[in-house]
Enzyme design. Structure first.
Site, PDB file in Angstrom:
ATOM      1  N   ASP A 165       0.770  -1.250   0.000  1.00 33.61           N
ATOM      2  CA  ASP A 165       0.000   0.000   0.000  1.00 33.61           C
ATOM      3  C   ASP A 165       0.802   1.303   0.000  1.00 33.61           C
ATOM      4  OD1 ASP A 165      -1.502  -2.251   0.546  1.00 33.61           O
ATOM      5  OD2 ASP A 165      -2.779  -1.305   2.017  1.00 33.61           O
ATOM      6  N   GLU A 395       1.543  -9.229  11.714  1.00 29.27           N
ATOM      7  CA  GLU A 395       1.329  -8.870  10.312  1.00 29.27           C
ATOM      8  C   GLU A 395       2.665  -8.555   9.630  1.00 29.27           C
ATOM      9  OE1 GLU A 395      -1.180  -5.433   9.955  1.00 29.27           O
ATOM     10  OE2 GLU A 395      -1.344  -5.586   7.775  1.00 29.27           O
TER      11      GLU A 395
HETATM   12  C1  GLC Z   1      -2.857  -4.616   3.775  1.00 30.76           C
HETATM   13  C2  GLC Z   1      -1.655  -5.085   2.967  1.00 30.76           C
HETATM   14  C3  GLC Z   1      -2.103  -6.007   1.865  1.00 30.76           C
HETATM   15  C4  GLC Z   1      -2.906  -7.158   2.463  1.00 30.76           C
HETATM   16  C5  GLC Z   1      -4.039  -6.659   3.361  1.00 30.76           C
HETATM   17  C6  GLC Z   1      -4.689  -7.777   4.150  1.00 30.76           C
HETATM   18  O1  GLC Z   1      -3.703  -3.838   3.015  1.00 30.76           O
HETATM   19  O2  GLC Z   1      -0.943  -4.004   2.462  1.00 30.76           O
HETATM   20  O3  GLC Z   1      -1.013  -6.500   1.164  1.00 30.76           O
HETATM   21  O4  GLC Z   1      -3.400  -7.968   1.472  1.00 30.76           O
HETATM   22  O5  GLC Z   1      -3.542  -5.722   4.284  1.00 30.76           O
HETATM   23  O6  GLC Z   1      -3.744  -8.478   4.886  1.00 30.76           O
END
Ligand code: GLC
Length: 422
Positions: A165, A395
């Site tokens: 992102d 995460e």
């Molecule tokens: C965030 C990350 C993306 C991922 C999502 C769910 O938006 O940047 O890569 O898929 O979270 O984990």
């Protein structure tokens, strides 16, 4: 430090507790739906404990596939108010609401791995027969809609599509997108500290693009012509390239899909030539490029390194990337940080601007193995393993301290640990 068995059990527990009955949320609270590349990666984890549940994850993801072949980045299987922008804001009026963009197309590669690893071959065979035509449509969509001029390079329309992102790789292009002029309530900050998440100025533009897609009635031609953000993203291009190679093999083995092989092979060739225009000798790396202004950004990220995973670098280029990578790992030794610490925009704790992501390190390790860079591959694996032993299944991780960041009990971190490390 947790024992191996304990870690395995914990990882399986995380998948089970994030299971919503057929699809897995990345983590409760922060991400309450099914995400595209998370689902694929999480299925690899499910393969270690329940193969039929693993195939179901893919089936439910593909339930959200659009008629034009796109597999969306989020499938809103349930109505939840704790996430923004949710189904209503995206405004996609389908039986199963989704977003209007995709995510890195790792899916076909993972499906191929699943068929190879399956213990229950009969189950895998039936699942593949069901899934393969949908994968074929998905890849046709990428090339048709995102490279309508046959340039060899697909474009991406939103930083969220990259899966990385707020990577500094697109700061400049995103800054050229107008901000929204209304106020809104972000929900991500209810769950995670603001110093780990994107800034407001980025969010204002993310939302502008969401509004733009809706105003364009999701019309591919209009979006291709007018979208104020268009990126040649080395990460997306590389992951798609590798997945198409894997898809070609799957199609070759299934007579009903063999007719697609030639089309995909032609696309592979086109990309192999075109991607050379993204190589930058000064930076010793492939670089992302704004597809509107044609400006290249000298920002080295794990996305740019993924050219190795996509098998897009020549041997000579790969050796140059290896030299950069050695320096990268010498500065931030907890596996590969998402942004090279020598870049101005580097921040060790902020999301995609520095922290380590386990699934990306796994993809990089696969790429390193392809080029025979055994030592670096082992180094990534060992430090990824240290991270989960020391911090658990977060995460992502602060790349200087190894501390867990973002959401806890995270599905893809647990899944990749099961698949790669434990
Ligand atoms: C965030 C990350 C993306 C991922 C999502 C769910 O938006 O940047 O890569 O898929 O979270 O984990």
């Amino acid at each position: 430090m947790a024992a191996l068995n304990e870690l395995k059990e914990q990882a399986i527990e995380i998948l089970k507790s994030n299971d919503m009955g057929g699809y897995t949320v990345p983590t409760h609270g922060l991400y309450p739906f099914q995400w595209n590349w998370d689902a694929a990666i999480t299925a690899l984890g499910w393969m270690k404990t329940d193969e039929s549940r693993a195939w179901q994850e893919i089936d439910l993801l593909l339930k959200g596939q659009w008629e034009n072949g796109m597999v969306p980045h989020i499938i809103f299987h349930q109505q939840v108010d704790s996430y923004f922008p949710g189904a209503k804001k995206w405004g996609v009026e389908k039986a199963l609401p989704t977003t209007a963009i995709s995510q890195p197309a790792v899916l076909a590669s993972i499906v191929k791995m699943m068929t190879e690893q399956a213990q229950d071959k009969a189950l895998a065979k039936t699942a593949l027969a069901r899934i393969l035509p949908q994968l074929v449509e998905y890849h046709h969509w990428w090339y048709r809609d995102r490279d309508p001029e046959n340039s060899g390079l697909v474009v991406s329309y939103h930083p969220w599509e990259s899966g990385m992102d707020n990577s500094p790789a697109w700061d400049k292009s995103l800054a050229a997108v107008p901000p929204v002029d209304y106020s809104y309530t972000r929900r991500d900050l209810d769950h995670v500290d603001s110093d780990e998440r994107p800034h407001a100025k980025e969010y204002d533009r993310y939302l502008y693009l969401v509004d733009f897609f809706k105003a364009a009635n999701f019309d591919s031609d209009v979006i291709y012509r007018d979208c104020p953000y268009k990126m040649y993203d080395v990460g997306i291009i590389s992951i798609l390239h590798k997945a198409t190679k894997d898809l070609v093999e799957l199609c070759r083995a299934d007579a009903s899909q063999a007719e697609h092989v030639a089309t995909f092979e032609a696309r592979l060739k086109l990309t192999e030539t075109a991607v050379q225009s993204l190589w930058n000798e000064e930076q010793q790396s492939f670089l992302n490029q704004d597809a509107i202004t044609k400006e290249q950004f000298p920002v080295l990220t794990t996305g740019t390194l993924l050219a190795l995973y996509g098998e897009l670098a020549t041997t000579e280029q790969a050796e140059k990337i290896q030299t950069v990578l050695r320096d990268w790992l010498a500065i931030t030794p907890y596996a590969v940080s998402s942004t090279y610490a020598k870049c101005e925009a580097y921040e060790p704790q902020r999301y995609w601007r520095g922290p380590v992501w386990l699934h990306i390190n796994w993809l990089l390790a696969l790429g390193l193995a392809t080029y025979g860079f055994e030592q670096e591959q082992q180094q990534l694996k060992a430090s990824a393993s240290d991270l989960i032993h020391e911090a658990g299944y977060y995460e992502y991780f602060n790349c200087e301290t190894g501390a867990g960041c973002g959401g806890d009990a995270f599905s893809w971190t647990a899944a990749i640990a099961l698949h790669w490390l434990l």
